[in-house]
Design an enzyme around this catalytic site. Structure first.
Site, PDB file in Angstrom:
ATOM      1  CD  GLU A  12      13.290   0.591   9.141  1.00 49.73           C
ATOM      2  OE1 GLU A  12      13.982   1.528   9.600  1.00 49.73           O
ATOM      3  OE2 GLU A  12      13.615  -0.603   9.262  1.00 49.73           O
ATOM      4  CE  LYS A  26      -1.866   2.914   2.741  1.00 47.22           C
ATOM      5  NZ  LYS A  26      -1.850   4.062   1.808  1.00 47.22           N
TER       6      LYS A  26
HETATM    7  P1  NAD Z   1       2.268   8.402   7.674  1.00 44.21           P
HETATM    8  O1  NAD Z   1       2.559   7.619   8.894  1.00 44.21           O
HETATM    9  O2  NAD Z   1       1.195   9.423   7.744  1.00 44.21           O
HETATM   10  O3  NAD Z   1       1.830   7.434   6.471  1.00 44.21           O
HETATM   11  C1  NAD Z   1       2.673   6.389   6.035  1.00 44.21           C
HETATM   12  C2  NAD Z   1       1.815   5.325   5.369  1.00 44.21           C
HETATM   13  O4  NAD Z   1       0.954   4.739   6.341  1.00 44.21           O
HETATM   14  C3  NAD Z   1       0.913   5.832   4.250  1.00 44.21           C
HETATM   15  O5  NAD Z   1       0.892   4.885   3.205  1.00 44.21           O
HETATM   16  C4  NAD Z   1      -0.439   5.918   4.930  1.00 44.21           C
HETATM   17  O6  NAD Z   1      -1.534   5.821   4.047  1.00 44.21           O
HETATM   18  C5  NAD Z   1      -0.365   4.708   5.845  1.00 44.21           C
HETATM   19  N1  NAD Z   1      -1.295   4.731   6.990  1.00 44.21           N
HETATM   20  C6  NAD Z   1      -1.803   5.819   7.629  1.00 44.21           C
HETATM   21  N2  NAD Z   1      -2.643   5.421   8.603  1.00 44.21           N
HETATM   22  C7  NAD Z   1      -2.665   4.066   8.583  1.00 44.21           C
HETATM   23  C8  NAD Z   1      -3.344   3.078   9.343  1.00 44.21           C
HETATM   24  N3  NAD Z   1      -4.203   3.400  10.319  1.00 44.21           N
HETATM   25  N4  NAD Z   1      -3.122   1.781   9.065  1.00 44.21           N
HETATM   26  C9  NAD Z   1      -2.265   1.426   8.082  1.00 44.21           C
HETATM   27  N5  NAD Z   1      -1.610   2.310   7.309  1.00 44.21           N
HETATM   28  C10 NAD Z   1      -1.811   3.622   7.563  1.00 44.21           C
HETATM   29  O7  NAD Z   1       3.655   9.025   7.201  1.00 44.21           O
HETATM   30  P2  NAD Z   1       3.947   9.995   5.983  1.00 44.21           P
HETATM   31  O8  NAD Z   1       3.409  11.354   6.309  1.00 44.21           O
HETATM   32  O9  NAD Z   1       3.537   9.352   4.717  1.00 44.21           O
HETATM   33  O10 NAD Z   1       5.560  10.036   5.999  1.00 44.21           O
HETATM   34  C11 NAD Z   1       6.297  10.855   6.842  1.00 44.21           C
HETATM   35  C12 NAD Z   1       6.799  10.093   8.049  1.00 44.21           C
HETATM   36  O11 NAD Z   1       7.539   8.957   7.630  1.00 44.21           O
HETATM   37  C13 NAD Z   1       7.781  10.899   8.875  1.00 44.21           C
HETATM   38  O12 NAD Z   1       7.494  10.740  10.251  1.00 44.21           O
HETATM   39  C14 NAD Z   1       9.126  10.289   8.564  1.00 44.21           C
HETATM   40  O13 NAD Z   1      10.105  10.435   9.540  1.00 44.21           O
HETATM   41  C15 NAD Z   1       8.767   8.872   8.350  1.00 44.21           C
HETATM   42  N6  NAD Z   1       9.798   8.206   7.537  1.00 44.21           N
HETATM   43  C16 NAD Z   1      10.626   7.293   8.137  1.00 44.21           C
HETATM   44  C17 NAD Z   1      11.648   6.672   7.402  1.00 44.21           C
HETATM   45  C18 NAD Z   1      12.567   5.642   8.010  1.00 44.21           C
HETATM   46  O14 NAD Z   1      13.173   4.872   7.259  1.00 44.21           O
HETATM   47  N7  NAD Z   1      12.732   5.590   9.319  1.00 44.21           N
HETATM   48  C19 NAD Z   1      11.800   7.005   6.059  1.00 44.21           C
HETATM   49  C20 NAD Z   1      10.949   7.947   5.499  1.00 44.21           C
HETATM   50  C21 NAD Z   1       9.940   8.536   6.240  1.00 44.21           C
END
Ligand code: NAD
Length: 485
Positions: free
Chosen positions: A248, A173
């Site tokens: 992550e 997803k």
């Molecule tokens: P997010 O957590 O809002 O969303 C990430 C993914 O999770 C999306 O595909 C979203 O649709 C999905 N999601 C949201 N709610 C969900 C649920 N209830 N159940 C299952 N899936 C769900 O994050 P974002 O705004 O897309 O990305 C930014 C964040 O990602 C930042 O906090 C950043 O630090 C983190 N990030 C971490 C790494 C790493 O490797 N540690 C790398 C890149 C980004």
């Protein structure tokens, strides 16, 4: 067929099929604010169909010899190379990263990661002997990969590439904000010879498709990259069916400059890591921790760095900083910049009301100084072009400031000699630390301590996230039969 023509479709069981919902989601270009494409607003039924397709494909793929799996993924890496220019442009249009950087980071890096994962699969000890026992690594099963928008193809390859090499079948997803590279990847995998159903893509929002996948009884493992808040929730839901989970998550990377270290050089290196992709990077070095008497030197170096940046259209070669990905992200970052100033952090450059292009979701790069660890701006992951300078008096205090965070993804130490810097690097509670300019290595584990996550990507450990371990006990050493790998 272009992603624009895929509106309403999901990639399930090796074919593009209509979603069970007629609703679609817009994918916006954050520079022009125009709608680039529309993708299916997937449903629980779409998620169920994708899991069923993956479960069916698992048996064949998990018993395909490892060398054949590697050959398919190496072909996929070659196809990504051939399509690199188009992919980089697509990701620049949906994320806003300047095009030259997209070629290197958004596409070049994942190709490098996929190739190195193939090497790791070949090097992995699939079967080990302990007395008259064989310890056999076997694929975990059906795996759900959930990815964010900031480096979409890279984050997908890091987990999906590893899962496929492990022998798992995947339901992916992608983020609803930047899903288009997943469409292209589905075509690449199919052309490389990946059997139908081994990689499935379901687009949609977390609350429906994501929830259906993380709680699904036929899913064996989840690999998630995204925010810490969503990661915590996924961990809690997955625990109900005891799924293996690799998270992550976010970061608030400290860069510690030791007394005698080159402050200007360290500040420029931290800025490069903080402002890349307009700060929308989990591995950003967003807290520069410097000896109090060096504050002015650090501030000057950062002002110089910021003044060299060119904000504008990411397709323009001169541009170094594009927009943030969305209006939601832009207003969140602006709120945090205001909170920083309101709590008493000193604006060195940028700050509330600083000028930025008004069309598109631009935010002026901002540097705060005299930041204290108690401030919101020192603790919250901004995910925007904002860097904080925190002064210290003793080395002990510098380490305490660096470790005063719920996160622990990356860090860096810049000092006068490698030995002293290594000593301090050992004290940082982070999963990856750069010593005097050392960079992240895609062949070494990537992942965080604390609430930055509990998984590791890249290399052998990255593949092991998607493996089960079976002990096969034989009556004696002379009776051992090695299973096929
Ligand atoms: P997010 O957590 O809002 O969303 C990430 C993914 O999770 C999306 O595909 C979203 O649709 C999905 N999601 C949201 N709610 C969900 C649920 N209830 N159940 C299952 N899936 C769900 O994050 P974002 O705004 O897309 O990305 C930014 C964040 O990602 C930042 O906090 C950043 O630090 C983190 N990030 C971490 C790494 C790493 O490797 N540690 C790398 C890149 C980004």
């Amino acid at each position: 067929m272009s992603p624009v023509d895929r509106a309403g479709q999901q990639f399930i069981g090796g074919a593009w099929v209509p979603s069970t919902s007629s609703e679609t989601l817009p994918v916006e270009n954050p520079t022009t604010t125009e709608v680039l494409a529309r993708v299916a607003r997937g449903t629980k039924e779409d998620a169920d169909a994708a899991v069923a397709a993956a479960a069916e494909a698992f048996e064949g793929w998990s018993t395909t010899p490892m060398a054949e799996r590697v050959a398919v993924l190496r072909r996929a890496a070659e196809l990504l190379k051939e399509r690199a220019d188009d992919l980089a442009r697509t990701i620049t249009e949906e994320v806003g990263m300047p095009l030259a950087m997209s070629k290197a980071v958004q596409v070049g890096r994942p190709i490098e990661v996929l190739t190195s994962l193939c090497d790791a699969a070949e090097a992995l000890p699939w079967v080990e002997q302990v007395d008259s026992t064989l310890v056999v690594r076997e694929p975990l099963g059906v795996v759900v990969a959930i990815t964010p928008w900031n480096v979409p193809l890279h984050q997908t390859i890091a987990k999906v590439g590893a899962a496929l090499l492990a022998g798992c079948a995947v339901v992916h997803k992608p983020s609803e904000v930047a899903p288009l590279s997943a469409y292209a990847l589905a075509g690449v995998f199919a052309e490389a010879g990946l059997p139908a159903g081994v990689y499935n893509v379901v687009t949609g929002v977390g609350e429906t498709v994501g929830e259906a996948l993380i709680g699904h009884s036929k899913v064996d493992g989840i690999s998630f990259t995204g925010s810490t808040a969503v990661g915590r929730h996924i961990g809690a839901v997955a625990a109900q069916t005891v799924k293996k989970v690799a998270l992550e998550l976010g970061g608030k990377g400290p860069a510690v400059v030791l007394r005698g270290g080159d402050v200007a050089k360290a500040a420029a290196a931290a800025a490069a890591r903080c402002f890349t992709n307009s700060g929308q990077v989990c591995a950003a070095l967003s807290r520069l921790i410097v000896p109090r008497e060096e504050l002015a030197t650090a501030e000057k170096a950062l002002v110089d760095y910021v003044n060299e940046q060119v904000l504008g259209d990411p397709l323009d070669e001169a541009t170094t900083l594009g927009p943030l990905v969305s209006e939601t992200q832009r207003s969140r970052v602006l709120r945090l910049v205001e909170a920083g100033a309101a709590e008493g952090a000193r604006v060195v450059v940028g700050g509330p009301g600083a000028a930025a292009p008004d069309k598109g979701y631009f935010v002026a790069p901002t540097v705060f100084s005299d930041v204290e660890t108690s401030m919101t701006i020192a603790q919250t992951e901004v995910f925007g072009p904002v860097l904080c300078i925190l002064p210290y008096d003793t080395e002990e205090e510098a380490v305490a400031i660096a470790n005063d965070s719920e996160y622990g993804l990356v860090g860096a130490v810049f000092g006068p000699d490698d030995e002293q810097s290594t000593k301090v690097a050992s004290k940082l509670r982070v999963g990856m630390v750069g010593v005097n300019g050392g960079r992240i290595n895609v062949r070494a584990p990537f992942g965080g301590y604390r609430q930055s996550g509990n998984g590791r990507e890249f290399g052998v450990l990255g593949i092991e996230e998607f493996l089960e371990v079976k002990s096969m006990n034989f009556p004696g050493v002379d009776r051992i039969v090695r299973p096929a790998v």
